[in-house]
Design a protein around this motif. Structure first.
Motif, short mmCIF file in Angstrom:
data_model
loop_
_atom_site.label_atom_id
_atom_site.label_comp_id
_atom_site.label_asym_id
_atom_site.label_seq_id
_atom_site.Cartn_x
_atom_site.Cartn_y
_atom_site.Cartn_z
N ALA A 17 0.85 -1.32 0.12
CA ALA A 17 -0.13 -0.19 -0.16
C ALA A 17 0.74 1.51 -0.04
N THR A 18 2.03 1.31 0.76
CA THR A 18 2.91 2.37 0.86
C THR A 18 3.54 2.59 -0.81
N GLU A 19 4.00 1.75 -1.21
CA GLU A 19 4.35 1.82 -2.59
C GLU A 19 3.28 2.39 -3.37
N ILE A 20 2.28 1.76 -3.40
CA ILE A 20 1.08 2.35 -4.30
C ILE A 20 0.82 3.72 -4.15
N GLU A 21 0.81 4.01 -2.67
CA GLU A 21 0.38 5.42 -2.57
C GLU A 21 1.61 6.46 -3.20
N ALA A 22 3.15 5.94 -3.12
CA ALA A 22 3.96 6.68 -3.66
C ALA A 22 3.73 6.60 -5.24
N ALA A 23 3.27 5.63 -5.83
CA ALA A 23 3.40 5.65 -7.25
C ALA A 23 2.14 6.55 -7.67
N ARG A 24 1.03 6.58 -6.78
CA ARG A 24 -0.21 7.61 -6.99
C ARG A 24 0.39 8.78 -7.30
#
Length: 403
Positions: free
Chosen positions: A305-312
């Motif tokens: 989830a943390t990586e997805i937020e950074a990607a977003r």
């Protein structure tokens, strides 16, 4: 303060507005596309993947929702939306099926943008209403010997009394089987090297244009990827797209925008994989409790989830900068590079959370894993993105923080 400095500050302020706080129109679009993806696309994902084609009528439904011409002006039949709204649509669709996200991505970030920026008034009036209405445009650039080295193309164009004659073979052309019009790149003056490359419009059904072998792909299987064959294909002079010798410029500039679109596709894919992994972890029981109660699984979901937020944040930032008229080439390359990695990692971890069920086609995890791999390959491989990033950073004295 000069007027140019004031304009720059104004653009910077616009780009620095909250990246993830959406306007009312953006929220409405996102909600509508998510609902469509869940209710219409999701039930057909497995069948489309196995049949390697879109469900009948699906593209027409996308057009009815306004997704095939998001940035097409309303007076030409489009939604009159923004680039950022196109990115939101691609993200939402890709969370359910990356193939459907791809057709909307290519249509908007590559084709519609090409017509809006480079087409003549007559070409825009002729084609943009058709694209908004659901006619698919296919972007025919790559060849067997010119993938990353896109300008080493062998497809040739020659002038005729009536216009131009095209001859050559294009490879790995997305949505070629369904396309109604092709944006074809060919070299009109090989002696000039890449400066001879010129863009042309070729309508499906034109004599001399044929769709060749359809690739049997690892992922994004519902979207066709085919060879496009041009055998003395005659087109009128009005089908010249942009100026002669400026095809390389069109390709470079539009692909810069397209990289943000691929970032959105991979972002949506990663989010979709996480959603499935989280739900499964809460339902799957081992040792008398849901596996989501085990710290190892919790940590895995948290990292994903943390990586997805950074990607977003990267995707939204690049898209906001593009809409604000700010420089975005470096950010687009960084986005494509990073988000494709995130998608691959998240999809892989999704398979592992599903365990043995993640390895079989009865469950969604394996498809997300297959679909994710292409993100590091098309519209510029990861190594090509790194080259772009390094070149941009080393050739401009202004740091990213000062942009």
């Amino acid at each position: 303060m000069s007027s140019s400095q004031a304009e720059s500050i104004s653009k910077s302020a616009a780009a620095r507005q909250s990246l993830t706080e959406l306007s009312e129109d953006e929220l409405l679009l996102q909600s509508s596309v998510r609902r469509f993806a869940a209710e219409v696309v999701a039930p057909q994902v497995r069948a489309m993947d196995e049949a390697q084609q879109f469900a009948p009528g699906l593209v027409a439904q996308l057009a009815e929702l306004g997704l095939m011409g998001i940035e097409v002006p309303e007076e030409l039949g489009g939604a009159g939306g923004s680039f950022f709204e196109a990115i939101l649509a691609v993200e939402a669709l890709s969370a359910v099926d990356a193939s459907v996200g791809l057709v909307v991505d290519i249509q908007n970030t590559l084709c519609v943008n090409s017509f809006r920026r480079w087409g003549t008034d007559a070409q825009r009036r002729q084609w943009l209403p058709k694209l908004a209405g659901g006619m698919i445009c296919s972007y025919a650039l790559s060849e067997a010997g010119s993938g990353s080295d896109a300008f080493a193309m062998e497809t040739r164009a020659v002038r005729t009394n009536a216009g131009y004659r095209l001859r050559g073979r294009k490879l790995w052309i997305s949505n070629a089987r369904e396309a109604g019009v092709f944006l074809v790149f060919a070299n009109l003056n090989p002696e000039a090297g890449y400066r001879g490359i010129t863009a042309f419009l070729v309508e499906a059904g034109t004599p001399g244009l044929a769709i060749g072998r359809k690739e049997d792909k690892l992922g994004i299987r519902a979207s066709s990827t085919c060879e496009v064959i041009l055998e003395d294909c005659e087109i009128p002079a009005t089908n010249l797209f942009g100026e002669e010798g400026k095809g390389y410029k069109i390709a470079i500039e539009v692909l810069n925008e397209g990289r943000i679109g691929i970032g959105a596709q991979m972002l949506g894919l990663a989010q979709g994989a996480w959603n499935h992994a989280a739900r499964y972890a809460q339902q799957r029981k081992q040792f008398g409790k849901a596996i989501a109660e085990f710290q190892a699984v919790q940590f895995s979901l948290a990292e994903m989830a943390t990586e997805i937020e950074a990607a977003r944040l990267m995707v939204y930032n690049a898209a906001r900068r593009k809409d604000a008229g700010l420089a975005f080439v470096t950010e687009a390359a960084m986005t494509k590079y990073f988000v494709s990695q995130v998608a691959e990692r998240v999809a892989s971890q999704c398979v592992e959370i599903f365990g043995g069920n993640g390895y079989v086609r009865d469950y969604p995890a394996e498809k997300y894993f297959r679909d994710a791999k292409i993100g590091k390959i098309y519209e510029g491989t990861s190594n090509m993105q790194l080259m772009t990033i390094a070149k941009q950073l080393l050739s401009h004295p202004v740091s990213l923080q000062e942009r």
